[in-house]
Scaffold this motif. Structure first.
Motif, PDB file in Angstrom:
ATOM      1  N   ALA A  40      -9.821 -30.923  17.170  1.00 37.51           N
ATOM      2  CA  ALA A  40      -8.549 -31.128  17.292  1.00 37.51           C
ATOM      3  C   ALA A  40      -7.940 -32.453  16.410  1.00 37.51           C
ATOM      4  N   PRO A  41      -7.098 -32.518  15.984  1.00 39.85           N
ATOM      5  CA  PRO A  41      -6.599 -33.417  15.204  1.00 39.85           C
ATOM      6  C   PRO A  41      -6.318 -34.856  15.758  1.00 39.85           C
ATOM      7  N   PHE A  42      -6.265 -36.129  15.192  1.00 35.09           N
ATOM      8  CA  PHE A  42      -5.921 -37.273  15.360  1.00 35.09           C
ATOM      9  C   PHE A  42      -6.913 -37.696  16.618  1.00 35.09           C
ATOM     10  N   GLY A  43      -8.228 -37.336  16.631  1.00 27.09           N
ATOM     11  CA  GLY A  43      -8.968 -37.613  17.659  1.00 27.09           C
ATOM     12  C   GLY A  43      -8.578 -37.188  19.215  1.00 27.09           C
ATOM     13  N   GLY A  44      -7.683 -36.185  19.076  1.00 29.40           N
ATOM     14  CA  GLY A  44      -7.329 -35.653  20.471  1.00 29.40           C
ATOM     15  C   GLY A  44      -7.896 -34.588  20.876  1.00 29.40           C
ATOM     16  N   GLY A  45      -7.475 -33.903  21.797  1.00 28.27           N
ATOM     17  CA  GLY A  45      -7.890 -32.696  22.413  1.00 28.27           C
ATOM     18  C   GLY A  45      -7.186 -31.362  22.238  1.00 28.27           C
ATOM     19  N   TYR A  46      -6.022 -31.334  21.708  1.00 26.16           N
ATOM     20  CA  TYR A  46      -5.073 -30.017  21.403  1.00 26.16           C
ATOM     21  C   TYR A  46      -4.433 -30.030  20.223  1.00 26.16           C
ATOM     22  N   ALA A  47      -3.831 -29.181  19.892  1.00 18.43           N
ATOM     23  CA  ALA A  47      -3.118 -29.053  18.888  1.00 18.43           C
ATOM     24  C   ALA A  47      -1.301 -27.919  19.090  1.00 18.43           C
ATOM     25  N   VAL A  48      -0.372 -28.363  18.527  1.00 16.45           N
ATOM     26  CA  VAL A  48       0.768 -27.769  18.730  1.00 16.45           C
ATOM     27  C   VAL A  48       0.879 -26.605  17.606  1.00 16.45           C
ATOM     28  N   PHE A  49       0.803 -25.363  17.998  1.00 20.22           N
ATOM     29  CA  PHE A  49       0.881 -24.182  16.699  1.00 20.22           C
ATOM     30  C   PHE A  49       2.290 -24.269  16.469  1.00 20.22           C
ATOM     31  N   ALA A  50       2.326 -24.216  15.081  1.00 20.19           N
ATOM     32  CA  ALA A  50       3.612 -24.222  14.341  1.00 20.19           C
ATOM     33  C   ALA A  50       3.542 -23.706  12.894  1.00 20.19           C
ATOM     34  N   GLY A  51       4.708 -23.359  12.468  1.00 20.46           N
ATOM     35  CA  GLY A  51       4.643 -22.446  11.212  1.00 20.46           C
ATOM     36  C   GLY A  51       4.520 -21.038  11.140  1.00 20.46           C
ATOM     37  N   LEU A  52       4.544 -20.353  12.455  1.00 18.98           N
ATOM     38  CA  LEU A  52       4.439 -18.847  12.204  1.00 18.98           C
ATOM     39  C   LEU A  52       5.588 -18.350  11.875  1.00 18.98           C
ATOM     40  N   GLU A  53       6.729 -18.752  11.789  1.00 19.06           N
ATOM     41  CA  GLU A  53       8.032 -17.941  11.325  1.00 19.06           C
ATOM     42  C   GLU A  53       7.900 -17.851   9.900  1.00 19.06           C
ATOM     43  N   GLN A  54       7.671 -19.256   8.900  1.00 18.71           N
ATOM     44  CA  GLN A  54       7.532 -19.015   7.769  1.00 18.71           C
ATOM     45  C   GLN A  54       6.127 -18.346   7.350  1.00 18.71           C
ATOM     46  N   ALA A  55       5.183 -18.321   8.016  1.00 18.12           N
ATOM     47  CA  ALA A  55       3.949 -17.607   7.579  1.00 18.12           C
ATOM     48  C   ALA A  55       4.312 -16.125   7.617  1.00 18.12           C
ATOM     49  N   LEU A  56       4.973 -15.533   8.707  1.00 18.35           N
ATOM     50  CA  LEU A  56       5.430 -14.074   8.678  1.00 18.35           C
ATOM     51  C   LEU A  56       6.294 -13.828   7.595  1.00 18.35           C
ATOM     52  N   HIS A  57       7.123 -14.687   7.385  1.00 16.77           N
ATOM     53  CA  HIS A  57       8.387 -14.274   6.281  1.00 16.77           C
ATOM     54  C   HIS A  57       7.688 -14.230   4.829  1.00 16.77           C
ATOM     55  N   SER A  58       6.626 -15.156   4.891  1.00 15.69           N
ATOM     56  CA  SER A  58       6.015 -15.081   3.454  1.00 15.69           C
ATOM     57  C   SER A  58       4.796 -14.090   3.337  1.00 15.69           C
ATOM     58  N   ALA A  59       4.262 -13.618   4.288  1.00 17.28           N
ATOM     59  CA  ALA A  59       3.306 -12.502   4.278  1.00 17.28           C
ATOM     60  C   ALA A  59       4.205 -11.144   3.977  1.00 17.28           C
ATOM     61  N   LEU A  60       5.492 -10.976   4.416  1.00 16.97           N
ATOM     62  CA  LEU A  60       6.128  -9.822   4.302  1.00 16.97           C
ATOM     63  C   LEU A  60       6.826  -9.710   2.979  1.00 16.97           C
TER      64      LEU A  60
END
Length: 403
Positions: A40-60
């Motif tokens: 996990a980033p920043f010495g923490g315990g979790y992350a927030v998932f982001a970027g999916l919409e752009q990733a899907l558009h870019s894949a297509l």
């Protein structure tokens, strides 16, 4: 040009491998790749998932123009492979968490199943988009959490990494920022545009009073005055109070004052007392200047009466960690599990096509995530085991879960 739609938005070795698959008769082998992160980033315990919409558009949209093909021909790629690239389109399946979901190390954020040649060339693009936006969304949520319900605004455009400022602002909004000073990102993504004025506005007038009063008449419904250009407590706040009283006489209200330097805890307390004494308890205090979750937490622990935080560099650039260590590993090829071994146990991937199951308690609060085989019935799972430490296990209720 939108680089995320170009087939050249990839590492060179992805293309050399793709040509290798093409020439060796492997291009149609059905592969599954897992996209995840190890820590996990920043010495923490979790992350927030982001970027999916752009990733899907870019894949297509991932494709190769005539200029792209000519460039690759100059680099020595074969004509028959280039002819195949001319008509390349991604035909596979992508499964993923939802944007904004809380995710954890080794959770499969995205599962890509496609002919191996297609899944391979998308690797670098997907990692670039998901790693960066997940990093910034996570940093933002840490800051928003530290603010304890007080709004956090994105002020990071001028310090962001060039065009990445658009993706960073989008990710910050997913992470909990209420608005942005980045006008282009606000328009592109439908994010509230926010901002006040700079010290140069005040310096351009003959006096602080003239600058404040002019701004208040121009923007009577959204007046926030920056009070630290000269002397915060001797000049800035008293002048803001004078203008606020003039606004009241016109039936208007000063929205806020902004502090951008100095001892924020001390200055905010003094400013709050001055505003309250003047009968301006409704006027908010905005703080900016190199804030992050640690400084915000410290300010609030000192009972600093700050109502709104404007956060720039340390949020939008993810300052204390430059990148998320997201990875993309082959786990299945034509139905056969595939594993990568390593001298470092944490670098050994989990083989086979898998799914993530999230277990919750009676109040629908998160308990634990499990990786299970894709074909494994969810209602058959009663014990989750650590992948490498056999005596670490957790009993779960099959009814309290969701895929």
């Amino acid at each position: 040009m939108d680089i995320t739609r170009s087939g050249l938005y990839t590492d060179f070795y992805e293309l050399t491998m793709a040509q290798g698959y093409f020439c060796s008769g492997k291009k149609d082998a059905r592969a599954t790749f897992d996209l995840y992160f190890r820590s996990a980033p920043f010495g923490g315990g979790y992350a927030v998932f982001a970027g999916l919409e752009q990733a899907l558009h870019s894949a297509l949209a991932f494709s190769y123009t005539g200029d792209d093909i000519a460039y690759l021909r100059d680099l020595g790629f074969r004509t028959d492979f280039l002819d195949w690239l001319k008509v390349f389109r991604f035909t596979g399946d992508i499964d993923a968490f939802r944007e904004g979901d809380i995710v954890f190390p080794d959770d499969i954020l995205m599962r890509i199943t496609a002919p191996i040649i297609e899944a391979q060339v998308l690797e670098s693009m997907l990692l670039n988009i998901i790693n960066f936006q997940t990093l910034i969304a996570t940093k933002t949520m840490r800051i928003v959490s530290a603010a304890r319900g007080r709004p956090v605004m994105d002020f990071g455009l001028r310090r962001a990494q060039a065009e990445a400022s658009l993706a960073a602002t989008r990710a910050a909004f997913i992470g909990g920022a209420v608005g942005t000073s980045n006008t282009l990102a606000a328009k592109k993504y439908g994010i509230p545009a926010m901002g006040t004025h700079a010290h140069s506005w005040i310096q351009s007038f003959g006096s602080e009073y003239e600058a404040f009063s002019t701004y208040a008449r121009l923007y009577p419904g959204s007046t926030t005055l920056l009070v630290d250009t000269y002397d915060t407590l001797s000049s800035g706040v008293p002048t803001a109070i004078r203008v606020a009283r003039e606004m009241e006489a016109r039936g208007e209200r000063l929205r806020a004052i902004r502090l951008d330097s100095g001892d924020m805890a001390y200055l905010s307390k003094k400013a709050r007392a001055m505003l309250d004494e003047a009968g301006l308890g409704y006027v908010k205090i905005v703080a900016s200047n190199q804030l992050d979750e640690h400084l915000i937490e410290s300010l609030l622990d000192q009972q600093a009466p700050i109502d709104i935080f404007g956060v720039g560099t340390r949020m939008i650039c993810g300052c204390d960690q430059p990148a998320l260590d997201g990875i993309y590993k082959l786990c299945d090829l034509d139905g056969a599990p595939s594993i990568k071994f390593s001298e470092n146990p944490e670098k050994i991937n989990s083989p086979a096509k898998k799914k993530v199951i999230r277990y919750v308690d009676a109040q629908d609060r998160f308990l634990i995530d499990a990786l299970a085989l894709e074909a494994e019935p969810e209602d058959s799972i009663t014990i989750i085991r650590h992948p490498t430490i056999s005596f670490h296990k957790t009993v779960v209720q099959p009814s309290a879960m969701r895929p």
